[in-house]
Each structure stands twice: as structure tokens, then as C-alpha cells.
Design a protein around this motif. Structure first.
Motif, mmCIF file in Angstrom:
data_model
loop_
_atom_site.group_PDB
_atom_site.id
_atom_site.type_symbol
_atom_site.label_atom_id
_atom_site.label_comp_id
_atom_site.label_asym_id
_atom_site.label_seq_id
_atom_site.Cartn_x
_atom_site.Cartn_y
_atom_site.Cartn_z
ATOM 1 N N SER A 49 1.035 -1.207 0.024
ATOM 2 C CA SER A 49 0.124 -0.098 0.223
ATOM 3 C C SER A 49 0.817 1.206 -0.081
ATOM 4 C CB SER A 49 -0.889 0.054 1.292
ATOM 5 O OG SER A 49 -0.259 0.044 2.395
ATOM 6 N N TRP A 50 2.097 1.132 0.262
ATOM 7 C CA TRP A 50 3.098 2.371 0.302
ATOM 8 C C TRP A 50 3.156 2.749 -0.977
ATOM 9 C CZ3 TRP A 50 7.550 1.237 -2.410
ATOM 10 C CH2 TRP A 50 7.683 -0.016 -2.605
ATOM 11 N N LEU A 51 3.059 2.111 -2.000
ATOM 12 C CA LEU A 51 2.866 2.260 -3.630
ATOM 13 C C LEU A 51 1.939 3.516 -3.801
ATOM 14 C CD1 LEU A 51 4.146 -0.980 -4.785
ATOM 15 C CD2 LEU A 51 5.349 1.136 -5.129
ATOM 16 N N ASN A 52 0.885 3.579 -3.061
ATOM 17 C CA ASN A 52 -0.185 4.469 -3.458
ATOM 18 C C ASN A 52 0.020 5.719 -2.872
ATOM 19 O OD1 ASN A 52 -2.674 5.687 -3.762
ATOM 20 N ND2 ASN A 52 -3.859 3.902 -2.684
ATOM 21 N N MET A 53 0.121 6.669 -3.520
ATOM 22 C CA MET A 53 0.504 8.054 -3.314
ATOM 23 C C MET A 53 -0.708 8.765 -2.653
ATOM 24 S SD MET A 53 2.801 10.138 -6.202
ATOM 25 C CE MET A 53 2.459 9.330 -7.696
ATOM 26 N N ALA A 54 -1.663 8.233 -2.697
ATOM 27 C CA ALA A 54 -3.110 8.787 -1.982
ATOM 28 C C ALA A 54 -2.683 8.515 -0.373
ATOM 29 C CB ALA A 54 -4.141 7.970 -2.204
ATOM 30 N N GLU A 55 -1.865 7.491 -0.029
ATOM 31 C CA GLU A 55 -1.511 7.336 1.568
ATOM 32 C C GLU A 55 -0.619 8.527 1.859
ATOM 33 O OE1 GLU A 55 0.367 3.945 3.178
ATOM 34 O OE2 GLU A 55 -1.606 2.907 2.823
ATOM 35 N N ILE A 56 0.340 9.096 1.083
ATOM 36 C CA ILE A 56 0.761 10.537 1.367
ATOM 37 C C ILE A 56 -0.059 11.350 1.605
ATOM 38 C CG2 ILE A 56 2.535 12.014 0.720
ATOM 39 C CD1 ILE A 56 3.671 9.718 -1.142
ATOM 40 N N GLU A 57 -1.124 11.417 0.818
ATOM 41 C CA GLU A 57 -2.047 12.813 0.553
ATOM 42 C C GLU A 57 -2.895 12.527 2.178
ATOM 43 O OE1 GLU A 57 -3.144 16.193 -0.690
ATOM 44 O OE2 GLU A 57 -1.839 14.874 -1.781
ATOM 45 N N ILE A 58 -3.350 11.480 2.628
ATOM 46 C CA ILE A 58 -3.819 11.299 3.579
ATOM 47 C C ILE A 58 -3.087 11.514 4.948
ATOM 48 C CG2 ILE A 58 -4.908 9.233 5.116
ATOM 49 C CD1 ILE A 58 -6.155 8.286 2.785
ATOM 50 N N ASN A 59 -1.953 10.802 4.906
ATOM 51 C CA ASN A 59 -1.077 11.341 6.036
ATOM 52 C C ASN A 59 -0.965 12.972 6.347
ATOM 53 O OD1 ASN A 59 -0.410 8.938 6.921
ATOM 54 N ND2 ASN A 59 1.405 8.662 5.708
ATOM 55 N N ILE A 60 -1.150 13.672 5.200
ATOM 56 C CA ILE A 60 -0.794 15.178 5.233
ATOM 57 C C ILE A 60 -2.068 15.610 5.698
ATOM 58 C CG2 ILE A 60 -0.542 17.272 3.871
ATOM 59 C CD1 ILE A 60 1.240 15.759 1.931
ATOM 60 N N LEU A 61 -3.244 14.967 5.319
ATOM 61 C CA LEU A 61 -4.729 15.491 5.786
ATOM 62 C C LEU A 61 -4.749 15.063 7.404
ATOM 63 C CD1 LEU A 61 -7.537 16.142 5.577
ATOM 64 C CD2 LEU A 61 -7.999 13.926 5.053
ATOM 65 N N VAL A 62 -4.204 14.105 7.987
ATOM 66 C CA VAL A 62 -4.476 13.689 9.250
ATOM 67 C C VAL A 62 -3.483 14.909 10.145
ATOM 68 C CG1 VAL A 62 -3.870 12.134 10.991
ATOM 69 C CG2 VAL A 62 -4.908 11.314 8.873
ATOM 70 N N GLY A 63 -2.251 15.084 9.579
ATOM 71 C CA GLY A 63 -1.294 15.825 10.162
ATOM 72 C C GLY A 63 -1.714 17.462 10.186
ATOM 73 N N GLN A 64 -2.272 17.822 9.215
ATOM 74 C CA GLN A 64 -2.687 19.202 9.066
ATOM 75 C C GLN A 64 -4.112 19.580 9.572
ATOM 76 O OE1 GLN A 64 -2.054 20.150 5.069
ATOM 77 N NE2 GLN A 64 0.193 20.338 5.317
ATOM 78 N N ILE A 90 2.810 15.904 -5.441
ATOM 79 C CA ILE A 90 3.520 14.881 -4.791
ATOM 80 C C ILE A 90 4.989 14.594 -5.880
ATOM 81 C CG2 ILE A 90 4.127 12.636 -3.988
ATOM 82 C CD1 ILE A 90 0.918 12.896 -3.213
ATOM 83 N N ASN A 91 6.318 14.727 -5.217
ATOM 84 C CA ASN A 91 7.465 14.537 -6.110
ATOM 85 C C ASN A 91 7.847 13.019 -5.903
ATOM 86 O OD1 ASN A 91 9.844 14.657 -7.501
ATOM 87 N ND2 ASN A 91 11.042 15.672 -6.053
ATOM 88 N N TRP A 92 7.134 12.178 -6.486
ATOM 89 C CA TRP A 92 7.576 10.542 -6.473
ATOM 90 C C TRP A 92 8.804 10.163 -7.106
ATOM 91 C CZ3 TRP A 92 5.149 6.646 -3.812
ATOM 92 C CH2 TRP A 92 5.611 5.577 -3.947
ATOM 93 N N GLN A 93 9.754 9.906 -6.708
ATOM 94 C CA GLN A 93 10.820 9.740 -7.337
ATOM 95 C C GLN A 93 11.286 8.215 -7.391
ATOM 96 O OE1 GLN A 93 13.846 12.127 -5.477
ATOM 97 N NE2 GLN A 93 13.130 13.898 -6.120
ATOM 98 N N PHE A 94 10.637 7.159 -6.966
ATOM 99 C CA PHE A 94 11.158 5.703 -6.936
ATOM 100 C C PHE A 94 10.382 5.091 -8.210
ATOM 101 C CE2 PHE A 94 10.679 1.382 -5.358
ATOM 102 C CZ PHE A 94 11.981 1.432 -4.752
ATOM 103 N N THR A 95 11.516 4.569 -8.893
ATOM 104 C CA THR A 95 11.032 4.113 -10.458
ATOM 105 C C THR A 95 11.430 2.507 -10.339
ATOM 106 O OG1 THR A 95 13.517 4.126 -11.092
ATOM 107 C CG2 THR A 95 11.985 6.265 -11.360
ATOM 108 N N THR A 96 11.080 1.756 -11.205
ATOM 109 C CA THR A 96 11.205 0.287 -11.842
ATOM 110 C C THR A 96 12.756 -0.044 -11.405
ATOM 111 O OG1 THR A 96 9.278 0.279 -13.058
ATOM 112 C CG2 THR A 96 11.002 -1.473 -13.243
ATOM 113 N N ARG A 97 13.715 1.009 -12.134
ATOM 114 C CA ARG A 97 15.197 0.763 -11.904
ATOM 115 C C ARG A 97 15.478 0.565 -10.756
ATOM 116 N NH1 ARG A 97 18.953 4.516 -15.911
ATOM 117 N NH2 ARG A 97 17.557 3.013 -17.311
#
Length: 234
Positions: free
Chosen positions: A166-181, A211-218
Motif C-alpha cells: 500500500s506504500w506504493l499508493n500516493m494517496a496514502e501520502i495525501e492522507i498522512n498530510i490530511l491527518v497531520g494538518q 507529490i514528487n514521486w522519485q522511486f522508479t522500476t530501475r
């Protein structure tokens, strides 16, 4: 950039303990989707939800004054629960959120309808989400008439994160920001929760926060190589 966030600082990793072809296949599909350039006609939207507890104060809290922080009593009263859906388009800095009483198939189907309306100018929406049993076309047919369910399903390309990924879902990042803010405090009613989430959504959209996602398949093939099945070359 000011309003861009890197994923690894906000989301914990939960990955399978041994090599899994099923996991890496799903992971690489998600990472390939994230590598697509921004295309308003074919946006990549990430969706997730979080349960929240409604908390009522039993004693009036003291407001902050110069030299003294605000205070609230350690006692509280449970006032029920609710669910918060969030969908975001990371490359566009756009998101919508919705507070519902329950996390059921019908609630998810109605939120999917909200996503389709919010991105009404898109030809087809790529929706990244986890593989919860409610996140399927079946939920649409249990909520809408067949013609409407089919039309709504055709607006989307469903892409699922792998189990334990689930860490691959960027919506989790958005929810963490919502909770924190916004939600990391006592909110006592469904109506107030909706007001607070709506205000947060409006403000964050005004900031054009991406969201600046930088993790790639490589990167995955190097840093997570232990997750890939070992193939013997003859």
C-alpha cells in the motif's frame, strides 16, 4: 519545490518477507503508471480511505494565550466513527475528499462517481488503489443500474497496488498530510468533520500542492532486489 513531497518520509514500508513474482509484477505496473507524463485527457489519480473516530470533549478546553499553550482534558467521549475518502492527481496538485458514515461498497461506488465528475474533462482516468474487496466493478453494479454502472466503469483503468504494498499508493501520502494538518485533534461530529475536510481540500488545492514521486522500476530492481524471484540462467 515548495509544495512537493517525497514519499519515503511519510509512508512506512510493509513488504513481503520473501521473493514474490506476484508482488513485483504489480509493483512494476504501478511504477510504470507513475512514470507517465502529465496528460489531462488521461490523468493518473490515486485513491485511498481512512477510518476516523469522532471524539467529543467532556470539559471545555482552554484556548491558547500569549505565553501559554492551549489545553484540553485527558478525558473524552467517543461519538462514533466515520470514513474519509481521498483521491489526488499528484502531477496536477489536485485532490478531492469526502467524509462518509461507512466504508461500504455503495460509499466507494458513489465516491468513484465523484471522481468521474471532478475529472469530467478526462477521456479515461487511471485509478491507482489498493486491492480492498470493495474496490471493484462489482460495487458499481450493486449501487447503480447496469447501464450507469457500465458507463462509469468505462471511465476508469483500475490499477491495484500489490498486497503488502500500500506504500506504493500516493494517496496514502495525501492522507498522512490530511491527518497531520487537519484531523490530528478532537472532532466531535460528522458535520464538523465534513467542514474541516472541505476547508483543508480547498486550501491544499489553492496551494497547487504536488507529490514528487522519485522511486522508479530501475530503483526497485536495485534497492528491492531481494523481492524478485532468483532466476537460474542455464
Amino acid at each position: 519545490k515548495k509544495n512537493e513531497l517525497k514519499p519515503w518520509r511519510k509512508v512506512g514500508w510493509v513488504i513481503p518477507p520473501e521473493a514474490s513474482g506476484e508482488f513485483v509484477a504489480a509493483m512494476e505496473q504501478v511504477l510504470d503508471v507513475y512514470s507517465r507524463p502529465h496528460d489531462p485527457a488521461h490523468p493518473v489519480v490515486c485513491m485511498d480511505e481512512t477510518p476516523r473516530q469522532l471524539i467529543r470533549q467532556v470539559r471545555e478546553p482552554r484556548e491558547a494565550v500569549p505565553g501559554h499553550p492551549g489545553r484540553e482534558d485527558y478525558e473524552y467521549e467517543r461519538a462514533g466513527t466515520c470514513n474519509v475518502f481521498v483521491a489526488c492527481e499528484p502531477l496536477a496538485g489536485r485532490r478531492i475528499a469526502k467524509v462518509t458514515e461507512y466504508k461500504k461498497r455503495q460509499a466507494w461506488a458513489l465516491f468513484l462517481q465523484d471522481i468521474a465528475q471532478a475529472w469530467s474533462g478526462a477521456e479515461r482516468i487511471t485509478l491507482v488503489m489498493d486491492n480492498l474487496n470493495t474496490h471493484s466493478a462489482a460495487s458499481l453494479y450493486e449501487t447503480f443500474m447496469p447501464e450507469q454502472a457500465k458507463a462509469l466503469r468505462d471511465r476508469f483503468e483500475f490499477v491495484y497496488t500489490p498486497k503488502h504494498g500500500s506504500w506504493l499508493n500516493m494517496a496514502e501520502i495525501e492522507i498522512n498530510i490530511l491527518v497531520g494538518q487537519c484531523l490530528d485533534r478532537r472532532i466531535d461530529s460528522l458535520e464538523r468533520m465534513r467542514q474541516e475536510v472541505a476547508a483543508w481540500q480547498q486550501r491544499r488545492n489553492q496551494l497547487d500542492a504536488k507529490i514528487n514521486w522519485q522511486f522508479t522500476t530501475r530503483d526497485a530492481r536495485v534497492k528491492l532486489r531481494s523481492l524478485y524471484p532468483q532466476i537460474e540462467v542455464c
